[in-house]
Write a protein that holds these residues in place. Structure first.
Motif, PDB file in Angstrom:
ATOM      1  N   SER A  72       0.848  -1.199   0.000  1.00 14.77           N
ATOM      2  CA  SER A  72       0.000   0.000   0.000  1.00 14.77           C
ATOM      3  C   SER A  72       0.880   1.244   0.000  1.00 14.77           C
ATOM      4  N   GLU A  73       0.546   2.168  -0.898  1.00 15.81           N
ATOM      5  CA  GLU A  73       1.388   3.340  -1.095  1.00 15.81           C
ATOM      6  C   GLU A  73       0.963   4.539  -0.272  1.00 15.81           C
ATOM      7  N   ASN A  74      -0.310   4.593   0.104  1.00 14.49           N
ATOM      8  CA  ASN A  74      -0.763   5.723   0.907  1.00 14.49           C
ATOM      9  C   ASN A  74      -1.799   5.243   1.918  1.00 14.49           C
ATOM     10  N   ILE A  75      -2.208   6.132   2.765  1.00 14.51           N
ATOM     11  CA  ILE A  75      -3.072   5.747   3.869  1.00 14.51           C
ATOM     12  C   ILE A  75      -4.465   5.345   3.387  1.00 14.51           C
ATOM     13  N   GLU A  76      -4.914   5.902   2.274  1.00 14.17           N
ATOM     14  CA  GLU A  76      -6.223   5.529   1.739  1.00 14.17           C
ATOM     15  C   GLU A  76      -6.213   4.083   1.252  1.00 14.17           C
ATOM     16  N   ASP A  77      -5.133   3.696   0.575  1.00 19.26           N
ATOM     17  CA  ASP A  77      -4.993   2.301   0.145  1.00 19.26           C
ATOM     18  C   ASP A  77      -4.940   1.363   1.339  1.00 19.26           C
ATOM     19  N   PHE A  78      -4.202   1.778   2.357  1.00 15.22           N
ATOM     20  CA  PHE A  78      -4.085   0.948   3.552  1.00 15.22           C
ATOM     21  C   PHE A  78      -5.435   0.801   4.256  1.00 15.22           C
ATOM     22  N   THR A  79      -6.232   1.846   4.261  1.00 14.41           N
ATOM     23  CA  THR A  79      -7.560   1.771   4.863  1.00 14.41           C
ATOM     24  C   THR A  79      -8.416   0.734   4.141  1.00 14.41           C
ATOM     25  N   LEU A  80      -8.330   0.691   2.833  1.00 15.64           N
ATOM     26  CA  LEU A  80      -9.061  -0.317   2.063  1.00 15.64           C
ATOM     27  C   LEU A  80      -8.543  -1.725   2.351  1.00 15.64           C
ATOM     28  N   VAL A  81      -7.238  -1.866   2.536  1.00 15.30           N
ATOM     29  CA  VAL A  81      -6.654  -3.166   2.871  1.00 15.30           C
ATOM     30  C   VAL A  81      -7.170  -3.633   4.233  1.00 15.30           C
ATOM     31  N   VAL A  82      -7.258  -2.726   5.196  1.00 18.84           N
ATOM     32  CA  VAL A  82      -7.755  -3.087   6.525  1.00 18.84           C
ATOM     33  C   VAL A  82      -9.221  -3.523   6.443  1.00 18.84           C
ATOM     34  N   GLU A  83     -10.023  -2.838   5.646  1.00 21.36           N
ATOM     35  CA  GLU A  83     -11.423  -3.240   5.456  1.00 21.36           C
ATOM     36  C   GLU A  83     -11.498  -4.643   4.850  1.00 21.36           C
ATOM     37  N   GLU A  84     -10.638  -4.912   3.882  1.00 22.95           N
ATOM     38  CA  GLU A  84     -10.603  -6.232   3.252  1.00 22.95           C
ATOM     39  C   GLU A  84     -10.156  -7.301   4.253  1.00 22.95           C
ATOM     40  N   LEU A  85      -9.186  -6.960   5.092  1.00 24.29           N
ATOM     41  CA  LEU A  85      -8.736  -7.894   6.136  1.00 24.29           C
ATOM     42  C   LEU A  85      -9.875  -8.241   7.092  1.00 24.29           C
ATOM     43  N   ILE A  86     -10.645  -7.248   7.481  1.00 21.58           N
ATOM     44  CA  ILE A  86     -11.768  -7.488   8.399  1.00 21.58           C
ATOM     45  C   ILE A  86     -12.785  -8.415   7.743  1.00 21.58           C
ATOM     46  N   GLU A  87     -13.095  -8.150   6.494  1.00 22.79           N
ATOM     47  CA  GLU A  87     -14.064  -8.977   5.770  1.00 22.79           C
ATOM     48  C   GLU A  87     -13.575 -10.420   5.637  1.00 22.79           C
ATOM     49  N   ASN A  88     -12.327 -10.601   5.233  1.00 24.87           N
ATOM     50  CA  ASN A  88     -11.789 -11.953   5.058  1.00 24.87           C
ATOM     51  C   ASN A  88     -11.611 -12.674   6.385  1.00 24.87           C
ATOM     52  N   GLN A  89     -11.275 -11.938   7.432  1.00 21.78           N
ATOM     53  CA  GLN A  89     -11.127 -12.550   8.743  1.00 21.78           C
ATOM     54  C   GLN A  89     -12.479 -13.040   9.245  1.00 21.78           C
ATOM     55  N   ASN A  90     -13.531 -12.262   9.016  1.00 21.94           N
ATOM     56  CA  ASN A  90     -14.871 -12.697   9.421  1.00 21.94           C
ATOM     57  C   ASN A  90     -15.314 -13.940   8.660  1.00 21.94           C
ATOM     58  N   LYS A  91     -14.982 -14.013   7.377  1.00 25.34           N
ATOM     59  CA  LYS A  91     -15.307 -15.206   6.589  1.00 25.34           C
ATOM     60  C   LYS A  91     -14.552 -16.424   7.110  1.00 25.34           C
ATOM     61  N   MET A  92     -13.289 -16.219   7.455  1.00 28.45           N
ATOM     62  CA  MET A  92     -12.479 -17.320   7.974  1.00 28.45           C
ATOM     63  C   MET A  92     -13.017 -17.801   9.318  1.00 28.45           C
ATOM     64  N   GLU A  93     -13.464 -16.873  10.143  1.00 27.90           N
ATOM     65  CA  GLU A  93     -13.986 -17.212  11.462  1.00 27.90           C
ATOM     66  C   GLU A  93     -15.259 -18.056  11.362  1.00 27.90           C
ATOM     67  N   LEU A  94     -16.083 -17.782  10.348  1.00 25.78           N
ATOM     68  CA  LEU A  94     -17.336 -18.512  10.170  1.00 25.78           C
ATOM     69  C   LEU A  94     -17.165 -19.821   9.397  1.00 25.78           C
ATOM     70  N   ALA A  95     -16.069 -19.948   8.676  1.00 25.48           N
ATOM     71  CA  ALA A  95     -15.854 -21.130   7.841  1.00 25.48           C
ATOM     72  C   ALA A  95     -15.425 -22.324   8.691  1.00 25.48           C
ATOM     73  N   GLU A  96     -15.431 -23.459   8.041  1.00 23.52           N
ATOM     74  CA  GLU A  96     -14.996 -24.682   8.712  1.00 23.52           C
ATOM     75  C   GLU A  96     -13.468 -24.754   8.670  1.00 23.52           C
ATOM     76  N   TYR A  97     -12.893 -25.026   9.819  1.00 23.06           N
ATOM     77  CA  TYR A  97     -11.444 -25.115   9.941  1.00 23.06           C
ATOM     78  C   TYR A  97     -10.985 -26.497   9.496  1.00 23.06           C
ATOM     79  N   PRO A  98      -9.758 -26.610   8.973  1.00 19.21           N
ATOM     80  CA  PRO A  98      -9.196 -27.939   8.728  1.00 19.21           C
ATOM     81  C   PRO A  98      -9.088 -28.685  10.061  1.00 19.21           C
ATOM     82  N   GLU A  99      -9.191 -29.977  10.011  1.00 18.70           N
ATOM     83  CA  GLU A  99      -9.221 -30.787  11.232  1.00 18.70           C
ATOM     84  C   GLU A  99      -8.006 -30.530  12.122  1.00 18.70           C
ATOM     85  N   LYS A 100      -6.851 -30.426  11.540  1.00 18.27           N
ATOM     86  CA  LYS A 100      -5.617 -30.220  12.303  1.00 18.27           C
ATOM     87  C   LYS A 100      -5.598 -28.861  13.016  1.00 18.27           C
TER      88      LYS A 100
END
Length: 166
Positions: A72-100
């Motif tokens: 990310s080159e500027n703070i606006e890009d980084f803000t979008l990356v953080v929003e994407e991280l939150i979205e993907n983290q929530n999806k991961m939290e709700l998804a099924e984990y590998p058994e291990k």
């Protein structure tokens, strides 16, 4: 006479307000460059862990989003990356984990990572210096990846791990 003084006051007030925003933008951009210069690197996943993680779609999306922090080159890009991280983290939290990796240690590290992502988002929204929260977020992500490595390299049998008396 009072009309002339009032008119001069208004003209002075309007003229003095024009130069300030450009200075603030310059300071804001220079702070962002200082913040991103010394970010710690992402630790590598063990090859055994990477085989399991490659098949976990939700984690792969989170990992790709996390890599965008370093580009990310500027703070606006980084803000979008953080929003994407939150979205993907929530999806991961709700998804099924590998058994291990379907264990409390992994889920706890993931919750800690989520906490620091949200802290970073708060710093960005309130225009605080996000350097400390970014470092904490990267550390929490590295701890999550390290926990994957620990789990695949664990040599204790499942019986010993499940036995609470030992």
């Amino acid at each position: 006479m009072s009309k002339i003084i009032f008119f001069l006051f208004i003209v002075t007030l309007v003229a003095s307000c024009k130069d300030a925003p450009s200075d603030i933008a310059t300071v804001h951009e220079s702070r962002w460059e200082e913040t991103t210069d010394s970010l710690p690197t992402k630790i590598r996943a063990d090859p055994k862990a990477q085989l399991i993680l490659n098949d976990w779609r939700e984690y792969s999306a989170l990992d790709k989003s996390f890599d965008k922090i370093y580009t990310s080159e500027n703070i606006e890009d980084f803000t979008l990356v953080v929003e994407e991280l939150i979205e993907n983290q929530n999806k991961m939290e709700l998804a099924e984990y590998p058994e291990k990796f379907n264990i409390p240690q992994i889920k706890g590290r993931q919750k800690l990572f989520k906490t620091f992502v949200l802290k970073t988002k708060g710093d960005l929204e309130y225009r605080q210096n996000p350097k400390e929260s970014i470092l904490q977020m990267i550390t929490a992500y590295n701890d999550l990846r390290n926990q994957f490595n620990v789990e695949v390299n664990n040599t204790l049998s499942e019986e010993l791990r499940a036995n609470e008396e030992n």
